[in-house]
Write a protein that holds these residues in place. Sequence first.
Motif, PDB file in Angstrom:
ATOM      1  N   TYR A 138       0.860  -1.180   0.000  1.00  0.00           N
ATOM      2  CA  TYR A 138       0.000   0.000   0.000  1.00  0.00           C
ATOM      3  C   TYR A 138       0.899   1.234   0.000  1.00  0.00           C
ATOM      4  N   ILE A 139       0.736   2.052  -1.012  1.00  0.00           N
ATOM      5  CA  ILE A 139       1.610   3.198  -1.226  1.00  0.00           C
ATOM      6  C   ILE A 139       0.874   4.463  -0.833  1.00  0.00           C
ATOM      7  N   ALA A 140       1.319   5.106   0.239  1.00  0.00           N
ATOM      8  CA  ALA A 140       0.730   6.370   0.675  1.00  0.00           C
ATOM      9  C   ALA A 140       1.347   7.508  -0.135  1.00  0.00           C
ATOM     10  N   THR A 141       0.485   8.326  -0.712  1.00  0.00           N
ATOM     11  CA  THR A 141       0.925   9.408  -1.578  1.00  0.00           C
ATOM     12  C   THR A 141       0.207  10.701  -1.205  1.00  0.00           C
ATOM     13  N   ASN A 142       0.534  11.748  -1.914  1.00  0.00           N
ATOM     14  CA  ASN A 142      -0.126  13.026  -1.675  1.00  0.00           C
ATOM     15  C   ASN A 142      -1.502  13.122  -2.333  1.00  0.00           C
TER      16      ASN A 142
END
Length: 782
Positions: A138-142
Amino acid sequence: MFKRLAVFAIYLVPFCFFAQDFSALWTGYFSFYNIKDVVQGNNKIYAAAENAVFSYDTQTNEIKEITTINGLSGEQISTIYYSEAYQLLMIGYENGLIEIAFDNGDNVLTVVDIIDKQTIPPTSKRINHFNAYGNLVYIATNYGISVFDLDRLEFKDTYFIGDLGIQTKVLQTTIFGDYIYAACQDGNGLRKALVSDPNLIDYKSWQTVTSGDFVAVETVQDQLYVVRTNRRLYQVTNDVLTEKILYNNPPLDVKAVEANLVVTTKSNVFVYDTNFNAISQASVSTEYPTTYSAATIVSGQLYIGTKDFGVLKTALISPIAFEEVHPEGPLRNKPFSIKATSSNLWVTFGDYNLFFNPYPLDSYGFSHFQNDEWINIPYSEVFNAKSLNAIAVNPANDSQVFISSFFSGLLEVNDDVPTILYNETNSGLESLVIPTDPSYVDVRVGPTAFDSKGFLWSVSSLINSPLKSYNPSNNQWVSYSFTDLIPSDFGGNLGFGDIVIGADNTKWVGSYKYGLIGFNENGGKPLLKSLKDENQNMPNQYVTALAMDKRNQLWIGTLSGLRVLYNTSGFFTDDNVQADDIVILEDGIPKELLFEQFISDIEVDGSNNKWVGTIGSGIFYLSYDGQKTIYHFTRDNSPLPSNNINDISIDDTTGEVYIATDNGLVSFHSGGSSPQDNLQNAYAYPNPVRPNFNIVDEKVKIKDISENVNIKITDIEGNLVAEAQSRTNLRYNGYNLEIDGGTAYWNGKNLANNVVASGVYLVMLSDLDTFETRVLKLMIIR
């Protein structure tokens, strides 16, 4: 070695390619002092600097670098994650790029789905955090959360979890129980959803646990912790937040390691057990004054990423003594000026902008690479000299170096020790004068060059007499006025792009507003003239780079194109002097070489070929007359970390070309070297040529030859095998025997284009100017 592998548009047809492999010819010189993130896995730590990564084996102490030489992009790294299950390192970037380096292969996989997604604003693509769960990351991004499948090495879904499904900044995610939690900004609070929900793409599947702004969320076994922007850490039980601690500084990194919670602030690393009992606190020490960025734990040792010392290693239970862990390198990854001499390289990091404005002033030292070791001189030792830029090495004493400061004057360095700072109080240098504030002191020294007499020439900005000569042997300074061309001091010419000195002692200066300026003392009757106007075929009045080649032709780089002054000797006497553009044929159509390119630097190598750096288009390697582009290196086809070239410098002994970009320093092993005065020291290598040597591709080198030679290679019976002549059999033109400056290259093939048999061969050298001859013996074993 690593190669680049890119994946495009997985929702269409996956498309991959390998970048051309130049890694055997390139070397990286990256700085690993400023660490952005630190993670662990398989008894190693991985530390990310601004745009490069290194690994440290905690059992063997082996350090390995992963840089653009190995296939990384050179972009700014924001976070990293190591998967022990898949034995790979994921690297996230500020611009949304993701790269994956594999332990068991030589590929760097480049994933461009996020960076190429047009529906996401460029400012929202930053990769903030990787959170692995099974085969998914799971990639947390802006903009929200994207999911990446490690089995298939492809993206799955993207979750926009803001109100009404809008994009929102997510700084971190974690899995706790049956739920995935997300720490959000922009008032979107702490959110959660069932991790097994097949419809997580629907924002309605996400619940708001509590509102506000959160910077971190992490699971430690059966406990869940969150951190708000108010510097408070909470334990979450049944979705109720209980405050545990208020930190003096905002937490920068929160991660679970070995059943511990590790919280890093700029001045401390705190380690807690599963019950939130404090088991360790590592504070910034007086021995290593810095700020912390991230930390991790391996086998009872704490590894802390810092801004100034790479990774600091210390004992987890008693973090008192610290040890630096990082590869050697220069002080920073933003070199501004470089200067190479035989087996030496000098690097500065201060700068000024396009308009020669040094503000905000930079406070950096300089770096010196010698005998494969870096000597870094910090700002504290350079007498507070700011915005260090141009470098000049005394040709009569290569341990004496002069470094310009675009605010403080001129720094003299002897044997790597800053010795004196020349300024308006102790030299012929002058401060600019602000009419409204005459007490203001600002000594802006720019480009410098030594002449054949050993005098150092410099140009300073915003004064009436910008050209200065300095004699290091007697400390004498002389100033020369430019008021006939530049009428005012402050508010006049903002700066000078370059200075070179011709064989006739003419000083050629590139200026900001007055084009090319030529100056000659002329026995006490100075000659001063400029070349700047459109009717003189100058594409721009801003001259950024100059180079005098071996035919006394002056190559001129400007803000918008390239020119050549072929008749330098007639510059002052020709009333109609003009610069010439270089016209090349491209697909049969005549075009101007480097039309409207921002030329940042020009250097001439031992073969009289030209290396031309640009802002935005990488670096060009041109034939001596510019008619052939031998190489055009960019980020896409080489290890260049950026297409913005700040400076170029060539080691004339080895032919190594050093390239300073705004994202790091690399070098290209061109192999060419400067010719020698005679053939006395000429030699061939390898000698003997053994069966495991790839003679066709790696070639036999005949080194230290003179400028104008004829080379014949015969077998022991006198049969001609190969022949070449300087200025005719030039390198990169497909000859079996070719000459590049002071080095000749033979691919082992005879006149019939077949590789020769084993035996002894004679290399007969003949200087066509002096008639000196020399014969070398070369043994080939196949």
